[in-house]
Design an enzyme around this catalytic site. Structure first.
Site, PDB file in Angstrom:
ATOM      1  N   HIS A 296       0.848  -1.190   0.000  1.00 50.23           N
ATOM      2  CA  HIS A 296       0.000   0.000   0.000  1.00 50.23           C
ATOM      3  C   HIS A 296       0.875   1.228   0.000  1.00 50.23           C
ATOM      4  O   HIS A 296       1.931   1.227   0.630  1.00 50.23           O
ATOM      5  CB  HIS A 296      -0.921   0.014   1.239  1.00 50.23           C
ATOM      6  CG  HIS A 296      -2.062   0.957   1.077  1.00 50.23           C
ATOM      7  ND1 HIS A 296      -1.972   2.277   1.401  1.00 50.23           N
ATOM      8  CD2 HIS A 296      -3.314   0.757   0.595  1.00 50.23           C
ATOM      9  CE1 HIS A 296      -3.124   2.859   1.132  1.00 50.23           C
ATOM     10  NE2 HIS A 296      -3.955   1.966   0.636  1.00 50.23           N
TER      11      HIS A 296
ATOM     12  N   ASP B 247      -8.028  -5.169  -0.175  1.00 47.14           N
ATOM     13  CA  ASP B 247      -8.539  -5.986  -1.275  1.00 47.14           C
ATOM     14  C   ASP B 247      -8.165  -7.456  -1.175  1.00 47.14           C
ATOM     15  O   ASP B 247      -8.635  -8.268  -1.952  1.00 47.14           O
ATOM     16  CB  ASP B 247      -8.018  -5.432  -2.610  1.00 47.14           C
ATOM     17  CG  ASP B 247      -8.631  -4.083  -2.926  1.00 47.14           C
ATOM     18  OD1 ASP B 247      -9.822  -3.922  -2.645  1.00 47.14           O
ATOM     19  OD2 ASP B 247      -7.922  -3.203  -3.436  1.00 47.14           O
TER      20      ASP B 247
HETATM   21  N1  CMC Z   1       4.064  -7.611  -4.914  1.00 47.97           N
HETATM   22  C1  CMC Z   1       5.418  -7.619  -5.067  1.00 47.97           C
HETATM   23  N2  CMC Z   1       6.199  -6.554  -4.869  1.00 47.97           N
HETATM   24  C2  CMC Z   1       5.622  -5.408  -4.508  1.00 47.97           C
HETATM   25  C3  CMC Z   1       4.228  -5.312  -4.334  1.00 47.97           C
HETATM   26  C4  CMC Z   1       3.454  -6.467  -4.549  1.00 47.97           C
HETATM   27  N3  CMC Z   1       2.125  -6.442  -4.397  1.00 47.97           N
HETATM   28  N4  CMC Z   1       3.901  -4.057  -3.972  1.00 47.97           N
HETATM   29  C5  CMC Z   1       5.056  -3.364  -3.918  1.00 47.97           C
HETATM   30  N5  CMC Z   1       6.096  -4.187  -4.240  1.00 47.97           N
HETATM   31  C6  CMC Z   1       7.525  -3.836  -4.237  1.00 47.97           C
HETATM   32  C7  CMC Z   1       7.908  -3.029  -5.461  1.00 47.97           C
HETATM   33  O1  CMC Z   1       8.303  -3.848  -6.522  1.00 47.97           O
HETATM   34  C8  CMC Z   1       8.997  -2.163  -4.931  1.00 47.97           C
HETATM   35  O2  CMC Z   1      10.161  -2.955  -4.830  1.00 47.97           O
HETATM   36  P1  CMC Z   1      11.632  -2.298  -5.044  1.00 47.97           P
HETATM   37  O3  CMC Z   1      11.784  -1.306  -3.936  1.00 47.97           O
HETATM   38  O4  CMC Z   1      12.569  -3.457  -4.972  1.00 47.97           O
HETATM   39  O5  CMC Z   1      11.594  -1.643  -6.406  1.00 47.97           O
HETATM   40  C9  CMC Z   1       8.555  -1.856  -3.505  1.00 47.97           C
HETATM   41  O6  CMC Z   1       7.750  -2.982  -3.130  1.00 47.97           O
HETATM   42  C10 CMC Z   1       7.759  -0.554  -3.346  1.00 47.97           C
HETATM   43  O7  CMC Z   1       6.645  -0.628  -4.243  1.00 47.97           O
HETATM   44  P2  CMC Z   1       6.065   0.630  -5.049  1.00 47.97           P
HETATM   45  O8  CMC Z   1       5.349   0.137  -6.255  1.00 47.97           O
HETATM   46  O9  CMC Z   1       7.157   1.642  -5.246  1.00 47.97           O
HETATM   47  O10 CMC Z   1       5.050   1.211  -3.975  1.00 47.97           O
HETATM   48  P3  CMC Z   1       3.856   2.196  -4.290  1.00 47.97           P
HETATM   49  O11 CMC Z   1       3.566   2.900  -3.038  1.00 47.97           O
HETATM   50  O12 CMC Z   1       4.160   3.028  -5.506  1.00 47.97           O
HETATM   51  O13 CMC Z   1       2.657   1.211  -4.713  1.00 47.97           O
HETATM   52  C11 CMC Z   1       0.808  -0.260  -4.603  1.00 47.97           C
HETATM   53  C12 CMC Z   1       1.659   0.793  -3.855  1.00 47.97           C
HETATM   54  C13 CMC Z   1      -0.458  -0.529  -3.807  1.00 47.97           C
HETATM   55  C14 CMC Z   1       0.412   0.288  -5.997  1.00 47.97           C
HETATM   56  C15 CMC Z   1       1.649  -1.559  -4.755  1.00 47.97           C
HETATM   57  O14 CMC Z   1       1.998  -2.067  -3.470  1.00 47.97           O
HETATM   58  C16 CMC Z   1       0.930  -2.634  -5.564  1.00 47.97           C
HETATM   59  O15 CMC Z   1       1.032  -2.626  -6.807  1.00 47.97           O
HETATM   60  N6  CMC Z   1       0.181  -3.576  -4.898  1.00 47.97           N
HETATM   61  C17 CMC Z   1      -0.603  -4.552  -5.597  1.00 47.97           C
HETATM   62  C18 CMC Z   1      -1.900  -3.920  -6.070  1.00 47.97           C
HETATM   63  C19 CMC Z   1      -2.896  -3.732  -4.917  1.00 47.97           C
HETATM   64  O16 CMC Z   1      -3.121  -4.636  -4.124  1.00 47.97           O
HETATM   65  N7  CMC Z   1      -3.535  -2.544  -4.910  1.00 47.97           N
HETATM   66  C20 CMC Z   1      -4.565  -2.232  -3.923  1.00 47.97           C
HETATM   67  C21 CMC Z   1      -4.168  -1.116  -2.988  1.00 47.97           C
HETATM   68  S1  CMC Z   1      -5.295  -1.021  -1.578  1.00 47.97           S
HETATM   69  C22 CMC Z   1      -6.803  -0.560  -2.265  1.00 47.97           C
HETATM   70  C23 CMC Z   1      -6.848   0.857  -2.625  1.00 47.97           C
HETATM   71  O17 CMC Z   1      -7.060   1.677  -1.710  1.00 47.97           O
HETATM   72  O18 CMC Z   1      -6.669   1.174  -3.799  1.00 47.97           O
END
Ligand code: CMC
Length: 427
Positions: free
Chosen positions: A306, A363
């Site tokens: 998140h 989710d």
């Molecule tokens: N599986 C594997 N790796 C992950 C995941 C995941 N679900 N989420 C983040 N990471 C890794 C990412 O690859 C990165 O690694 P590194 O530092 O080595 O490059 C690190 O963790 C930080 O991730 P980020 O993408 O920079 O973090 P963000 O804050 O930009 O993204 C997120 C947050 C929710 C988009 C992301 O965690 C994600 O894609 N999760 C899966 C989709 C999901 O479940 N979304 C629902 C969010 S809750 C409902 C809502 O309110 O929308």
């Protein structure tokens, strides 16, 4: 004395006030930065940028705290119903019995959707994704309610809110019924808000509708948990669209589109599809954990991670417990639940996930409950939108009442410098 932050650039010093929220959150107010210095800040994805001051929802991602208008999500999920929470979010206080009754009866009085809207729905193929249909129908509602809201009139604002709270569930139900090939329904004035939504969605034309308390309570809880989440992607969209003084329904329709994406609300559908795929592939959770950690593999563990929570998403905790209870109460044994529990356990003990503070989000388990309630996978994000509706409304209302300026970020241009046009025959 108020605190100040100093920025030093090119030998010049610029001072900015530091503002403090009611939960001691600090922010440097850089409103005067560009005028004073000619420079701007850049922050893709707004990871460090506050877009507004807001008194609606408080979230502490480190501690896993979520509160609506000061009330903890745990207490609201346990003790309140969705309509009360909607009123709380939108108007700032819990309604007394009379206010709640009035709000509900006003909603009932506005719960018809123009018959002409059915023609628009008819234009969609059954295969259309329900989020696209819902966003289009919400936009189409503007044509049938064309007067834009005079936000200085409390009465006009109130009735615009009542109208959308009334008509949106009808659109949600119609979206599902269209998909299932069921005749459209307008629901029943004698029922509670959530029960009526359930009936509108599922009543079969040849059968009497029977209330199931377990289902209604679970739905109520899910809708409450999704009702607001401060400045997330769809809410920011609603606020920014509304900041151009586009109307409430137009702003909401844009919010629905933003919610659709798999990194946001669309994750609930993606989670279930992922769990089904793992099951179909023999239930090997380790294989998928490996894929999620492999930087060469685009696979992500959906429902994990998140932007703000770097600890357990408090909504996920409540939903996990609720998933167990609902499946138990309904007598459903779902192998998908075991796969989800296995993945969660592995992820919580895995260095990759621990180091990045990736925990299950709202989710991860919600789809398992929706599935148990008989809601098709493609409708999951629509259910999220239904829950988020009061949050979007509250945020739109706050933004307009605060008289916020039009949202218009700046950029750092990285394209070509001035060059001369070359006629097509010379290119
Ligand atoms: N599986 C594997 N790796 C992950 C995941 C995941 N679900 N989420 C983040 N990471 C890794 C990412 O690859 C990165 O690694 P590194 O530092 O080595 O490059 C690190 O963790 C930080 O991730 P980020 O993408 O920079 O973090 P963000 O804050 O930009 O993204 C997120 C947050 C929710 C988009 C992301 O965690 C994600 O894609 N999760 C899966 C989709 C999901 O479940 N979304 C629902 C969010 S809750 C409902 C809502 O309110 O929308």
């Amino acid at each position: 004395m108020s605190e100040k932050a100093t920025l030093e650039y090119n030998g010049n010093k610029y001072e900015f006030p530091v503002i403090k929220g009611t939960e001691e959150e600090l922010a440097i107010d850089i409103k005067t930065l560009r005028a004073a210095s000619g420079i701007i800040t850049i922050d893709p994805g707004y990871k460090n940028t506050g877009s507004c001051k807001s008194a609606i929802t408080f979230l502490d991602g480190e501690k896993g705290i979520l509160r609506y208008r000061g009330y903890s999500i745990e207490e609201l999920a346990e003790k309140a119903d969705f309509l009360e929470v909607a009123y709380l979010l939108i108007f700032g206080e819990l309604p007394n019995a009379e206010q709640l009754e009035q709000f509900h009866s006003d909603i009932k009085s506005e719960s018809q959707v123009d018959e002409e809207m059915k023609k628009i729905l008819d234009g969609f193929p059954k295969s259309a994704h329900p989020m696209g249909v819902l966003s289009s129908l919400t936009s189409a509602l503007i044509a049938f309610n064309p007067s834009s809201v005079n936000v200085t009139s409390e009465k006009e604002m109130y009735w615009a809110i009542v109208r959308i709270m009334a008509k949106f569930p009808v659109l949600v139900a119609w979206t599902l019924r269209k998909k299932k090939g069921l005749p459209l329904d307008y629901g029943d004035d004698t029922l509670g808000y959530v029960e009526n939504i359930h009936k509108m969605m599922f009543k079969k034309p040849n059968q009497e509708y029977k209330k199931n308390k377990v289902i209604i309570d679970a739905l109520d809880k899910l809708l409450i948990l999704h009702a607001d989440h401060e400045q997330n992607c769809s809410t920011s969209t609603v606020r920014i669209v509304g900041s151009s003084h586009a109307g409430l329904f137009a702003s909401l329709s844009a919010g629905i589109s933003a919610l659709w994406g798999p990194l946001h609300g669309g994750a609930n559908q993606a989670v279930l599809e992922m769990l089904e795929a793992i099951e179909a592939d023999g239930g090997d959770t380790k294989k998928y954990m490996g894929k999620a950690k492999d930087k060469e593999d685009p696979f992500r563990l959906m429902g994990f991670g998140h932007r703000v929570y770097k600890n357990f998403d408090p909504r996920a905790k409540i939903i996990k417990k609720s998933a167990d209870e609902v499946l138990g109460d309904l007598g459903i044994e779902d192998p998908i639940l075991a796969i989800a529990q296995g993945l969660e356990k592995e992820a919580l003990e895995d260095k990759y996930f621990v180091d990045r503070k990736l925990y299950p989000n709202v989710d991860f388990y919600s789809g398992i409950i929706y599935r148990a309630l008989g809601i098709p996978t493609e409708m999951f994000t629509v259910m999220f939108a239904l829950g988020r509706l009061p949050g979007w409304i509250a945020q739109w209302r706050e933004m307009r009442l605060n008289g916020e300026p039009i949202g218009r970020p700046r950029q750092v241009y990285t394209g070509e410098n001035l060059r001369s046009f070359v006629p097509v025959e010379k290119r």
